[in-house]
Structure formats: structure tokens, C-alpha cells
Scaffold this active site. Structure first.
Site, PDB file in Angstrom:
ATOM      1  CD  GLU A  81      40.731   0.976  52.177  1.00 12.42           C
ATOM      2  OE1 GLU A  81      40.731  -0.168  52.855  1.00 12.42           O
ATOM      3  OE2 GLU A  81      41.334   1.841  52.717  1.00 12.42           O
TER       4      GLU A  81
ATOM      5  N   GLY B 187      35.653  -1.818  47.046  1.00 11.53           N
ATOM      6  CA  GLY B 187      34.986  -2.931  46.440  1.00 11.53           C
ATOM      7  C   GLY B 187      35.868  -4.209  46.715  1.00 11.53           C
ATOM      8  N   GLY B 188      35.430  -5.273  45.791  1.00 13.94           N
ATOM      9  CA  GLY B 188      35.720  -6.357  45.640  1.00 13.94           C
ATOM     10  C   GLY B 188      37.403  -6.549  45.234  1.00 13.94           C
TER      11      GLY B 188
ATOM     12  CB  THR C 129      35.936  -4.742  41.335  1.00 16.57           C
ATOM     13  OG1 THR C 129      34.838  -5.680  41.733  1.00 16.57           O
ATOM     14  CG2 THR C 129      35.335  -3.675  40.535  1.00 16.57           C
ATOM     15  N   GLY C 130      38.899  -4.557  42.056  1.00 17.56           N
ATOM     16  CA  GLY C 130      40.173  -3.729  42.374  1.00 17.56           C
ATOM     17  C   GLY C 130      41.134  -4.055  41.406  1.00 17.56           C
TER      18      GLY C 130
ATOM     19  CD  GLU D 264      26.644  -1.691  40.114  1.00 19.55           C
ATOM     20  OE1 GLU D 264      27.183  -1.059  41.158  1.00 19.55           O
ATOM     21  OE2 GLU D 264      27.301  -2.222  38.966  1.00 19.55           O
TER      22      GLU D 264
ATOM     23  CE  LYS E  88      29.802   2.835  40.176  1.00 19.18           C
ATOM     24  NZ  LYS E  88      28.661   2.441  40.471  1.00 19.18           N
TER      25      LYS E  88
ATOM     26  CD  GLU F  41      35.096 -10.112  50.581  1.00 16.60           C
ATOM     27  OE1 GLU F  41      35.293  -9.923  49.612  1.00 16.60           O
ATOM     28  OE2 GLU F  41      35.215  -9.283  51.603  1.00 16.60           O
TER      29      GLU F  41
ATOM     30  CB  CYS G 206      35.381  -4.797  54.132  1.00 19.13           C
ATOM     31  SG  CYS G 206      35.447  -3.473  55.098  1.00 19.13           S
TER      32      CYS G 206
END
Ligand code: NAD
Length: 484
Positions: free
Chosen positions: A249, A226-227, A230-231, A174, A171, A380, A283
């Protein structure tokens, strides 16, 4: 142009569509699938079938390796077009996209070679037995990637997953699905050896399509980049569903540490490159520049002077050093962080939207000076914003460097190798550079300490993340146990 999901080597329409925007001009580049949970389930079923009963199970390691080499060849053959598409979609300067596309091919080649080097071990158990391990693919893997290195980070996961013998549902973010969908198109056309269902791509919203993948009972592992927030969501989703394996990651607030004896010219270049490459959407961005107090004023003056020369503009122009950030929404987030910074820190350079480029999402390279307590030194920002933090001695530098919930990367600059190595050992981060920042090689492991992630990507470690280890114990004795 309307692009659909790629499922079992076919283009499959989803429930809805969404536009993909060029952040440099605001124009619509394409329309892609906006997948629902049902659309994702269709892709997962295809991957499941290809793993459980399709030809992928019996494909030899040599054949898997050859398929990855073929994919790499196709990427190199179409490198110019892929790079241009990447730049149009995410805004990064074309020279950087060209570099990323070559890196993506190198990653596929590396894991193509590793396919035939997967092996178990034997163990020294008592004489009446043989004990060994078999390495087996984890199964169906959901690959979820962000928008900052769309094609490259997808290959960081796809390479080891296919090399290990897994099937995947990928995926894209977006905002940036285009190069990944184009990669799928090229593979379908030029790599007919890849069986249907091994590589599936579904585009869509994170909280819908991403979440459906995370919570699927038919998926054996999620490899996520991702962030950090979200992790956390991903871990909750995994806990709510089938406790699938997960690698993460995540974000960072990496210190780039400069001691007074460093070469000032190379160091100030390194400070700017460390944070402003890819518009700061990295990152491992060295978004905290720690400078020893004796050289702080001179260092800052040189950073300011060089920053004024950074050329912002059309990312397809080869002279451009900084393009737009990825989207209007992200630009607003970055500008809000800058506005907070203006309240709490000294603004040294930049500080807003690039007014000369009103049609796109251009943010000026921005430098603040503050201590490590300011929110701009802690959160961040993921944009072209750096905070310079003066420090006293080595202990002070190490204390500030480690004073963060993140632990992805760090760099230290000094001519004193003993000092550099002491700092390398003291800083809690997954990668520490010495007298440079950002070089990254597929041969070496990548990943974070602390809240920057779980597991490692790239290298042998990266492939291990897609393998299960099965212990096999073989009894050599024919005499009964005599227990009953
Ligand atoms: P993000 O977390 O918003 O999105 C990443 C991906 O997760 C996207 O594909 C998104 O659609 C999906 N997603 C969002 N919500 C989800 C949910 N609830 N369930 C499942 N999937 C979901 O991150 P981003 O803004 O795209 O990327 C920036 C972040 O990525 C930064 O924090 C950056 O540090 C991090 N990053 C880390 C690395 C690394 O190697 N450690 C590399 C690149 C980026």
C-alpha cells in the site's frame, strides 16, 4: 519509560534503544527497542515456531474469531488512553485519534467474524473426479506499517492475518511505535487465549529492522504500507531472498475534481477536509484540487477564507483541527517542498512553519495554484500542502487526473450523476468518491492502481491476501490409467 520488543508474549531487550519524541512539544515520551537484524530474527523464530509446531495451527476458526473479538473489546475498553497516546506520539488531533481507535476495533471485529467464513470452492471437472480448493494461511507474515495511522493501519493487517491463521511479526514506524506496543501489552494482559509467538512486535529502523524482515528466509509474506520508493526497496529485498508473497500500500497524489455545478460550500469543505485532515499525512490526501475554470476564482477565495479559520495547536485540545506533523525531519521535508513550490507556483495561503508555535513541528495549511507540471503537483508531499489546478472541460479534468504515476484515490464533485459516473470509470484509481472524500470502511476494498501499490486491504479481498489456495484433485476411478 523503557519499552522492549514483544516476542512470544515476553518483553525482550534489543541490542540498542531509541527515544520516541512528542512532535507537539519536542519532549521524549519513551525509549523503545532499536532492533538489529538478530533481534528481528528472534521474533521471526517465535512466529515460525507458533505457526509450524505451536498451538496456532490447531486453533479452530471459531477460536481465532473469538480472540479477535476479545482484542477488539480490549481496544474499546482502553480507547481513551490509546487515543491520547496516539495523539501524543504522532501529533494528530485527539478527535481524529478517538475515531481511529474505534475504527481499529471495528476492523478486528470484522475479521473476527470472517475467520469462520473462509471457504474453498468445487469445480466442474469430468465425472470420474472431484476437484476442490482448500484455503490455507500463508504462514509467517511480516507487517510493516507507517506513522500516519499507527494503530489503525497495524490492525488493517493484523486483523486479516490472524483471521486467516497466520502468525505475525509487526514492525511499527520508527517514529510511532507506542500505541502498537501498548496494544501488545493489553493483549498480553487481557487476552490470555492468544498463544505465544502469534503476535510479535519489533520496533526499529526501516533499513535495518524492516529490511531484515523483508529479507528473512523464514518469512512467507510481507504486508507493507509506506512510501513508493520504500515499496520498491521491499520488492528488491523480496527478490534477493525467498520470493515471499508481498502486498504493498503505497503513496498517492490524488485528484479531487470539482465541476462548476457543484455545491460550492460543501465542495470547498470537501476540498479542505480531503487534504488537511491528519495534517495532510494521508496516503489518499486530495492533494491536487482540480477546479473547473468558471468557478476557480470563487472556489479559491472560499478555500482561502476557510483555511484562515483552521485552528492549529495542541493536538490534545478538542478544538484543534490541525496538529504538528510527525517529526522535525518530516517538517523539514515538507518545508523544502513548500520552498520549491514558492519558486514555481502562486502561493495562495500559508507557506511556512507556524511561527506562533515554535516548540513543535507545526506547518501552516498551505495552498498553491499551478498547472499539473509543477513538482508540487507531481510529488507526494505528505503534509498540509495542496495544489489547485484549474481545468476546462470534462476531458481536460480526466486527462489531468490521470497524469500521475500514482493511482490510489480520486474524488469527483458535481450535481450531474452521469458526469460523475463517466469520471468514475475514466479515472485510474483504486477508490473514487463521489461528492465526498475520505470516508473509508473495513467492509470495502482499499488499494492502489499504478505505482500506488499491489493488492487490496480490508474487506474479503484483504483477507484473501493472507491465504494460499490449494487445489485438491480426487480421482474416483479405480481402473489403472493404462498408459504403460
Ligand atoms: P516509509 O516508506 O518511510 O516507511 C514505512 C515503513 O517502512 C516504516 O515502518 C519504515 O520503518 C519501514 N521501512 C523503511 N525503509 C525500509 C526498508 N528498506 N525495508 C523495509 N522497511 C522499511 O513511509 P512513511 O514515511 O512511514 O509513510 C508515509 C508513506 O506511506 C506515504 O508515501 C504514504 O502515502 C504511504 N501510505 C500509504 C497508505 C496506503 O494505504 N496506500 C497508507 C498510509 C501511508
Amino acid at each position: 519509560m523503557e519499552l522492549r520488543n514483544f516476542i512470544a508474549n515476553e518483553w525482550v531487550a534489543a541490542t540498542a534503544t531509541r527515544p520516541v519524541i512528542d512532535p507537539a512539544t519536542g519532549t521524549v515520551l519513551a525509549t523503545v527497542a532499536e532492533s538489529s537484524a538478530d533481534d528481528v530474527a528472534t521474533a521471526v523464530r517465535a512466529a515460525r515456531e507458533a505457526f509450524d509446531s505451536g498451538p496456532w495451527r490447531t486453533t479452530t476458526a471459531q477460536a481465532r474469531g473469538r480472540i479477535l473479538f476479545e482484542m477488539a473489546r480490549v481496544v474499546r475498553q482502553h480507547a481513551a488512553a490509546l487515543a491520547e497516546l496516539e495523539t501524543r506520539n504522532c501529533g494528530k488531533p485527539i478527535v481524529e485519534s478517538e475515531f481511529d481507535v474505534q475504527d481499529a476495533a471495528t476492523c478486528l471485529e470484522y475479521y473476527g467474524g470472517l475467520a469462520t467464513k473462509i471457504h474453498g470452492e468445487t469445480f466442474s471437472v469430468p465425472d470420474n473426479a472431484i476437484n476442490l480448493t482448500l484455503k490455507e494461511p500463508i504462514g509467517v507474515v511480516g507487517l510493516i506499517v507507517p506513522w500516519n495511522y499507527p494503530l489503525l493501519l497495524a490492525m488493517w493487517k493484523l486483523g486479516p492475518a490472524l483471521s486467516a491463521g497466520c502468525t505475525v511479526v509487526l514492525k511499527p514506524a520508527e517514529q510511532t511505535p507506542l500505541t502498537i506496543l501498548e496494544f501488545a501489552r493489553l493483549v498480553r494482559e487481557h487476552v490470555p487465549e492468544l498463544p505465544p509467538g502469534v503476535l510479535n512486535v519489533v520496533s526499529g529502523d526501516g533499513p535495518v529492522a524492516g529490511r531484515a524482515l523483508v529479507e528473512s528466509m523464514e518469512v512467507d509474506k510481507i504486508a507493507f504500507t509506506g512510501g513508493t520508493d520504500t515499496g520498491r526497496e521491499v520488492l528488491h529485498g523480496v527478490a534477493r531472498s525467498n520470493l515471499k508473497k508481498v502486498s504493498l500500500e503505497l503513496g498517492g497524489k490524488s485528484p479531487n475534481i470539482f465541476f462548476a455545478d457543484c455545491d460550492l460550500d460543501a465542495a470547498t469543505d470537501g476540498a479542505l477536509f480531503g487534504v488537511f485532515i491528519n495534517q495532510g499525512e494521508v496516503c489518499s490526501a486530495g492533494s491536487r484540487v482540480l477546479v473547473q475554470r468558471e468557478i476557480a476564482a470563487e472556489f479559491m477565495a472560499r478555500m482561502q477564507e476557510k483555511t484562515a479559520r483552521i485552528r492549529l495547536g495542541n493536538p490534545l485540545d478538542r478544538a484543534t483541527k490541525m496538529g504538528p506533523v510527525v517529526s522535525q525531519e518530516h517538517m523539514e521535508r515538507v518545508l523544502a517542498a513548500i520552498a520549491r513550490g514558492r519558486q514555481e507556483a502562486r502561493l495562495v495561503a500559508g507557506g511556512g512553519r507556524a511561527e506562533s508555535l515554535p516548540q513543535g513541528c507545526f506547518v501552516e495549511p498551505t495552498i498553491f495554484e499551478s498547472d499539473n507540471a509543477a513538482s508540487i503537483a507531481r510529488e507526494e508531499i505528505f503534509g498540509p500542502v495542496v495544489t489547485v489546478i484549474p481545468f476546462g472541460d470534462e476531458d481536460d479534468a480526466i486527462r489531468i487526473a490521470n497524469d500521475t504515476p500514482y493511482g490510489l484515490a480520486a474524488a469527483v464533485w458535481s450535481r450531474d450523476i452521469f458526469r460523475c459516473l463517466r469520471v468514475v470509470k475514466a479515472v485510474r484509481a483504486g477508490i473514487v468518491w463521489v461528492n465526498t472524500m475520505q470516508p473509508c470502511y473495513v467492509e470495502a476494498p482499499w488499494g492502489g492502481y499504478k505505482q500506488s501499490g499491489h493488492g487490496r486491504e480490508m474487506s474479503l479481498h484483504g483477507q484473501e491476501e493472507f491465504l494460499e489456495t490449494k487445489q485438491v484433485h480426487i480421482n474416483l476411478s479405480e481402473t489403472p490409467l493404462g498408459w504403460y
